[in-house]
Design an enzyme around this catalytic site. Sequence first.
Site, PDB file in Angstrom:
ATOM      1  CG  ASN A   1      -6.029   0.992   2.175  1.00  0.00           C
ATOM      2  OD1 ASN A   1      -5.350   0.245   1.498  1.00  0.00           O
ATOM      3  ND2 ASN A   1      -5.815   2.285   2.232  1.00  0.00           N
ATOM      4  CB  ILE A   2     -11.724  -0.798  -0.182  1.00  0.00           C
ATOM      5  CG1 ILE A   2     -10.993  -2.121  -0.466  1.00  0.00           C
ATOM      6  CG2 ILE A   2     -12.615  -0.406  -1.367  1.00  0.00           C
ATOM      7  CD1 ILE A   2     -11.885  -3.333  -0.585  1.00  0.00           C
ATOM      8  CD  GLU A   3      -8.240   5.831   0.573  1.00  0.00           C
ATOM      9  OE1 GLU A   3      -8.220   6.605  -0.402  1.00  0.00           O
ATOM     10  OE2 GLU A   3      -7.361   5.812   1.456  1.00  0.00           O
TER      11      GLU A   3
ATOM     12  CB  CYS B   1      -7.647   3.269  12.832  1.00  0.00           C
ATOM     13  SG  CYS B   1      -9.098   2.282  12.433  1.00  0.00           S
TER      14      CYS B   1
ATOM     15  CD  GLU C   1      -5.483  -2.452   9.919  1.00  0.00           C
ATOM     16  OE1 GLU C   1      -6.152  -2.002   8.958  1.00  0.00           O
ATOM     17  OE2 GLU C   1      -4.615  -1.793  10.502  1.00  0.00           O
TER      18      GLU C   1
ATOM     19  CB  CYS D   1      -8.953  -0.165   8.016  1.00  0.00           C
ATOM     20  SG  CYS D   1      -9.081   1.523   8.598  1.00  0.00           S
TER      21      CYS D   1
ATOM     22  CB  CYS E   1      -8.800  -1.657  12.860  1.00  0.00           C
ATOM     23  SG  CYS E   1      -9.396  -1.228  11.215  1.00  0.00           S
TER      24      CYS E   1
HETATM   25  N1  THU Z   1      -5.930   2.539   6.971  1.00  0.00           N
HETATM   26  C1  THU Z   1      -5.887   1.174   7.069  1.00  0.00           C
HETATM   27  O1  THU Z   1      -6.244   0.462   6.122  1.00  0.00           O
HETATM   28  N2  THU Z   1      -5.429   0.628   8.218  1.00  0.00           N
HETATM   29  C2  THU Z   1      -4.949   1.344   9.271  1.00  0.00           C
HETATM   30  O2  THU Z   1      -4.519   0.746  10.250  1.00  0.00           O
HETATM   31  C3  THU Z   1      -4.955   2.794   9.243  1.00  0.00           C
HETATM   32  C4  THU Z   1      -5.572   3.428   8.054  1.00  0.00           C
HETATM   33  C5  THU Z   1      -6.356   3.133   5.714  1.00  0.00           C
HETATM   34  C6  THU Z   1      -7.678   3.838   5.718  1.00  0.00           C
HETATM   35  C7  THU Z   1      -7.485   4.820   4.577  1.00  0.00           C
HETATM   36  O3  THU Z   1      -7.768   4.153   3.355  1.00  0.00           O
HETATM   37  C8  THU Z   1      -6.005   5.143   4.596  1.00  0.00           C
HETATM   38  O4  THU Z   1      -5.399   4.095   5.324  1.00  0.00           O
HETATM   39  C9  THU Z   1      -5.669   6.475   5.232  1.00  0.00           C
HETATM   40  O5  THU Z   1      -6.254   6.614   6.458  1.00  0.00           O
END
Ligand code: THU
Length: 128
Positions: free
Chosen positions: A43-45, A87, A56, A54, A90
């Site tokens: 995941n990259i915010e 989520c 995935e 996300c 995804c």
């Molecule tokens: N996130 C994912 O990478 N995959 C998931 O299945 C659920 C959420 C990440 C998005 C965000 O960076 C962090 O988790 C919190 O939501």
Amino acid sequence: MATKNELFAAARRAMAASRSPYSKLKVGAALRTKDGKVYTGCNIETASFGLTLCAERVAVFSALASGAGKFAEIAIVSSAEEPITPCGACRQVLWEFCGDIKVSVYNRKGKHRSFRLSQLLPHPFDKF
Ligand code: THU
């Protein structure tokens, strides 16, 4: 050819690259093709939260950008105590590009559950 535990290990390695300073939740994903290749994502915010990707979707898009086709399984691992499931966004992307694949979700220590994507996304919006 990646075995089940190798897929978990690949997802956990991918998780190490997570950029998650806002949520502090690290997530890694490893997607295995039917012919045994593995593509990973984390995941990259961003500071503009809505642009976050996300793990995935990063794994799926990376695989597609590399020309990969038929997929068999995705392993997802996170830094949370309990395994997390993908989520909704995804799930939809996985359905479109991977079909009814096996989805294995892990916590960091390896505690896991497995699903078919159709269990997680019943009655999906489909290609028309
Ligand atoms: N996130 C994912 O990478 N995959 C998931 O299945 C659920 C959420 C990440 C998005 C965000 O960076 C962090 O988790 C919190 O939501």
